[in-house]
Design a protein around this motif. Structure first.
Motif, PDB file in Angstrom:
ATOM      1  N   LEU A 119     -13.286  -6.442   2.277  1.00  0.00           N
ATOM      2  CA  LEU A 119     -12.057  -5.841   2.813  1.00  0.00           C
ATOM      3  C   LEU A 119     -12.316  -5.328   4.222  1.00  0.00           C
ATOM      4  O   LEU A 119     -11.496  -5.486   5.126  1.00  0.00           O
ATOM      5  N   ILE A 126      -5.681  -6.770   7.720  1.00  0.00           N
ATOM      6  CA  ILE A 126      -5.014  -5.728   6.931  1.00  0.00           C
ATOM      7  C   ILE A 126      -4.243  -4.787   7.854  1.00  0.00           C
ATOM      8  O   ILE A 126      -3.151  -4.314   7.510  1.00  0.00           O
ATOM      9  N   ALA A 145      -5.242   1.964   6.868  1.00  0.00           N
ATOM     10  CA  ALA A 145      -5.230   0.895   5.863  1.00  0.00           C
ATOM     11  C   ALA A 145      -6.569   0.184   5.796  1.00  0.00           C
ATOM     12  O   ALA A 145      -6.862  -0.494   4.823  1.00  0.00           O
ATOM     13  N   ALA A 149      -9.235   3.722   4.272  1.00  0.00           N
ATOM     14  CA  ALA A 149      -8.952   3.342   2.879  1.00  0.00           C
ATOM     15  C   ALA A 149     -10.208   2.808   2.203  1.00  0.00           C
ATOM     16  O   ALA A 149     -10.465   3.069   1.026  1.00  0.00           O
ATOM     17  N   GLN A 150     -10.998   2.057   2.971  1.00  0.00           N
ATOM     18  CA  GLN A 150     -12.255   1.513   2.410  1.00  0.00           C
ATOM     19  C   GLN A 150     -13.221   2.645   2.062  1.00  0.00           C
ATOM     20  O   GLN A 150     -13.909   2.595   1.028  1.00  0.00           O
ATOM     21  N   THR A 207      -2.693   0.977   0.859  1.00  0.00           N
ATOM     22  CA  THR A 207      -4.114   0.801   0.531  1.00  0.00           C
ATOM     23  C   THR A 207      -4.830   2.148   0.417  1.00  0.00           C
ATOM     24  O   THR A 207      -5.584   2.378  -0.516  1.00  0.00           O
ATOM     25  N   TYR A 211      -6.292   2.373  -3.190  1.00  0.00           N
ATOM     26  CA  TYR A 211      -7.681   1.974  -3.425  1.00  0.00           C
ATOM     27  C   TYR A 211      -8.443   2.901  -4.373  1.00  0.00           C
ATOM     28  O   TYR A 211      -9.202   2.411  -5.227  1.00  0.00           O
ATOM     29  N   LEU A 236      -1.515  -5.014  -0.061  1.00  0.00           N
ATOM     30  CA  LEU A 236      -2.142  -5.044  -1.378  1.00  0.00           C
ATOM     31  C   LEU A 236      -2.354  -6.477  -1.865  1.00  0.00           C
ATOM     32  O   LEU A 236      -3.312  -6.757  -2.590  1.00  0.00           O
ATOM     33  N   THR A 239      -5.497  -7.542  -0.293  1.00  0.00           N
ATOM     34  CA  THR A 239      -6.570  -6.846  -1.009  1.00  0.00           C
ATOM     35  C   THR A 239      -6.899  -7.541  -2.323  1.00  0.00           C
ATOM     36  O   THR A 239      -8.072  -7.818  -2.638  1.00  0.00           O
TER      37      THR A 239
END
Lengths: 553, 553
Positions: A119, A126, A145, A149-150, A207, A211, A236, A239
């Protein structure tokens, strides 16, 4: 090398960061070619453009195609997604979940870590998808995002991993029997998942908010169905597609993770949430629908982030300009569409003491309004901060709000270069009295803020914390040079379950919640019943099935 | 020395035991004068007798007196307890909870540890109270209501402590800004309680099942209201009284822990559970009332232990006599009134292989029945194992069950020396076919067991695990000399969330669940949604309220 071994060092660092809560981040937030590759930005944009106007290649079967996303920047995306009914989705998810639930902790966690890694590599793609669904400015879409988010995903994986390995895999249990031989049992403890986990996404931070639930549930062995908001499917969908590829490579049925898109006119969220096959529900969205989910989901295991009304209490400051600039930025960022953005600014009627001398209520109001004007004075900067308005209803809400108080600063459109049809609105600032709680006492989602005249700081704190208990709040902000006032506010907001920021004047804002350090949403007031991320967010997503065996003499 | 420092070593050992799950116990289960003091037994009995026939001195106010406990050994206790209405109880609890919630982790945990220490000293008094409310034999009442319950309390405190200290109290967060100065925030994380915690007790194991919830909630800062079963108030009244003394000594309002007794004809449990002031509910009792609590409690934070149908699968054995003796004891202990006691014994129609050669279905049934007869052949031993029948309804259930199958061993009364009016019943064993699931497919609480004729062990495992998924089960037991069968059963019961015991033949029984090692109830089938004790049992009883403050340059 296994996925787990490949990412082991990162996992260990993440687990450690969750414990210390000192600054740490795994994924760089700077959208730089030096970090992400010189062609990454162009590649991401090209990949995004290639997706427009055609069916999305998700690799999932579907009885029909749905999808009517329209960018808040003005153009329809024209992308459709394969959609299926609730029964079919849940049956596929259950089937895929069997082998996933039996996999080892390390296998599952390794797969999850690899998903997040991939991702990250697609952060620019993204970012484009998020920008044109949430309406955020590009840079914010990239950060929120993408890497942020990661990081939140990694945090959830780290919590899940740490919680699972606290359960010993086996033990030799030997109970002394006085002079006799001890009783000896070999015990084995197996982690078993709950079942199918449903994640209901939102339109503003699909996200970032989705997540933690997705990865907490996956890591603990559950299969996951992601139900995106009809207005923000693409981030998403990308993702899910990336994650399904990893599942396939690792030898699992990709239906361990499925997308459940629907059309606004034929929603399936209720059917999914109430389906007896669903064991966990995570929800981000409105309190009205959140209440429905809490009351009607087939499972009691429901984690929600709903909404609240966030407050700023201004008591005094040693940096008046810094305070006004900081507040102005918080009000303007993504046009007030963050769940952490402030709405209510409580100011004593008698004014406040500052480094620039005494400031009356009106001077404080003017200071903040002026700082907003200054911040948004340059159109390019304004566009980069404000982004656009995700939902038409928010624009209407701003219009309707004008009559709720005395207009200190009016809202207006704000042009975005290259997007003539972008839907925009700058912050509306309204002065009201503390007694006007029909105005400020409700959530007014979007770029709407109230400057509220109170009798005293004590009243400001009382009103803000009571509002949090009653209507929910995620953040509160206080400006005060008095330690006694800080202590008083700390007590009041802690009891109301609100995260308090004190004297923010530099490049950090009350809206921001950092993975691995800030607990996002306390779960202790109506703004939500769960927190991103704490032990309670992961510990009940799996169970322990013990087996004990008498040692044969 | 503070309570916390006094008990620190014990706490550390408990935390460690929860991690390793190797054998450990803090409180000796042997009712010996050498351990508890030479006069402890006589003192406990005298203290119990002094309580009979008069109002219990709880130190709590009450609008009226309630209490009509009758010992299953035959005599009314004649004790009354101060009772109040739900509003008054919850108001007092909330008020007392304010300072308790603000106390430090160490202060609260220290107070809890001291409470358990003092409960241990009163184990003989509590044993008498438990014996004459639950109907257990004295020795079992001593162990289960005394040291074993105290170990479960300590386990819950250890989990709560460990979970709270995983949240750092403060951190200096410093985010690099390239060549610029880092952004620095001082962050403080405060543990905040949920509020008022309601613990609904049962009549068979009031302390063993109640302590984990009481102490998990207290340690995490909640005030607790204990609602005892009208048939078993005294053990919890003694507990609350002892704990309130510790609270007072430590300078807290004793209403941090309150008793909410009621009369069977004027119950207040529903009013309490549905009261908006209640933030946590723990329930032990019937699935019917459990469902009401889950659906109607004012809070979603509901932990239940309800009931299930526990199975034994007999495939083969290398110790036929040992197996039969072990099963006989499991069926007889406390007359089958343990939530962990087996009800259904699945045996292949074609019989089984044993160390004594092949045994037909009828020979296995006769072996178990004979072992029960032998075990209960001596009246004194029988009384010490069986105890009495807690509830008249159970006696009637035994009578009614006779028509459900072919009687292999009939139930009869079993005299208890010194208690001519004791209510007793020995195990009823009925042979049925696998298809007779109207007989064995329902929970028949009490000394009722079915010997179920199946086509094969595979069918036995399938039926037992399906029953667990549908109706709930806490334990399962397997006898097999085949590793392949053990693996097959391990998979099936793990997926059904049942704790499996394999080849128990010595002095350990499927009914027994040891604190610090066995997870009691998985939470993964209808037998209950919670486990004693895991992280999920404690992690959501508190929340984290963060405060962050910008460092002034």
């Amino acid at each position: 090398m296994s996925f787990f071994e490949t990412h082991r060092a990162r996992l260990d660092q993440a687990v450690n960061a969750c414990r210390t809560r000192a600054y740490w981040s795994a994924f760089p937030e700077i959208a730089s070619g030096k970090i992400y590759g010189e062609t990454a930005k162009a590649d991401g944009e090209a990949a995004f453009k290639a997706m427009l106007g055609k069916p999305f290649d998700l690799g999932q079967s579907g009885a029909k195609q749905v999808g009517q996303e329209i960018s808040p920047y003005g153009m329809p995306l024209g992308i459709t997604y394969p959609a299926d009914n609730a029964d079919a989705l849940i049956e596929s998810s259950m089937k895929a979940g069997e082998a996933w639930g039996r996999a080892s902790i390390e296998e599952r966690v390794g797969v999850c870590l690899e998903m997040v890694e991939r991702l990250n590599k697609q952060s620019f793609l993204i970012a484009n998808a998020a920008m044109h669904t949430t309406g955020q400015a590009f840079m914010m879409a990239f950060q929120a995002a993408g890497p942020h988010a990661q990081d939140r995903a990694l945090e959830a994986i780290a919590y899940a991993y740490d919680e699972m390995i606290r359960v010993p895999r086996e033990v030799n249990w030997s109970k002394p029997q006085g002079k006799g031989d001890p009783i000896v049992l070999d015990k084995v403890f197996r982690i078993v998942p709950r079942g199918v986990s449903l994640v209901i996404g939102c339109a503003t931070f699909p996200t970032w908010n989705g997540y933690p639930a997705i990865f907490a549930s996956l890591a603990t062995g559950n299969s996951v169905i992601v139900k995106p908001h009809p207005g923000a499917i693409l981030p998403l969908a990308i993702t899910v597609k990336i994650a399904r590829d990893v599942l396939k490579e690792a030898g699992f049925d990709p239906n361990v993770l499925m997308l459940a898109p629907d059309a606004a006119e034929a929603p399936i969220t209720q059917e999914l949430a109430a389906h007896p096959g669903v064991a966990i529900v995570d929800f981000t969205g409105s309190p009205a629908f959140g209440q429905w989910v809490r009351e009607n989901a087939a499972t009691a295991l429901v984690f929600t982030e709903e909404a609240g009304i966030n407050s700023i209490v201004i008591d005094s400051t040693g940096d008046f300009r810094g305070m006004c600039a900081n507040i102005a930025f918080s009000l303007s960022l993504y046009s007030g569409q963050m769940c952490t953005a402030p709405q209510n600014i409580f100011i004593p009627a008698g004014g406040i003491e500052t480094n620039d001398g005494h400031k009356s209520f009106d001077e404080v109001a003017a200071g903040i309004a002026g700082a907003v004007d200054k911040l948004l004075g340059d159109p390019d900067r304004a566009a980069n901060i404000l982004g656009t308005i995700q939902n038409e209803a928010t624009t209407k809400r701003v219009t309707d709000a004008r009559k709720l108080g005395r207009i200190v600063r009016d809202s207006s459109a704000s042009p975005v270069a290259g997007f003539d049809n972008a839907r925009t609105a700058t912050p509306l600032l309204l002065a009201v009295d503390a007694t006007d709680d029909r105005a400020w006492g409700e959530e007014r989602f979007g770029p709407i803020a109230f400057l509220i005249r109170t009798a005293s700081t004590a009243e400001s704190i009382a009103l803000a914390s009571q509002s949090a208990r009653r209507k929910g709040a995620i953040t509160a902000s206080l400006y005060s040079t008095s330690d006694a006032v800080v202590d008083q506010a700390a007590d009041a907001f802690a009891r109301a379950g609100v995260a308090l920021s004190v004297n923010l004047t530099g490049g950090i804002y009350v809206n921001q919640s950092a993975a691995f350090s800030d607990y996002h949403v306390s779960g202790a007031n109506p703004a939500g019943n769960a927190c991103l991320t704490d032990s309670a967010f992961v510990a009940n997503r799996f169970r322990v099935a013990p087996m004990r065996r008498q040692k044969v003499a």
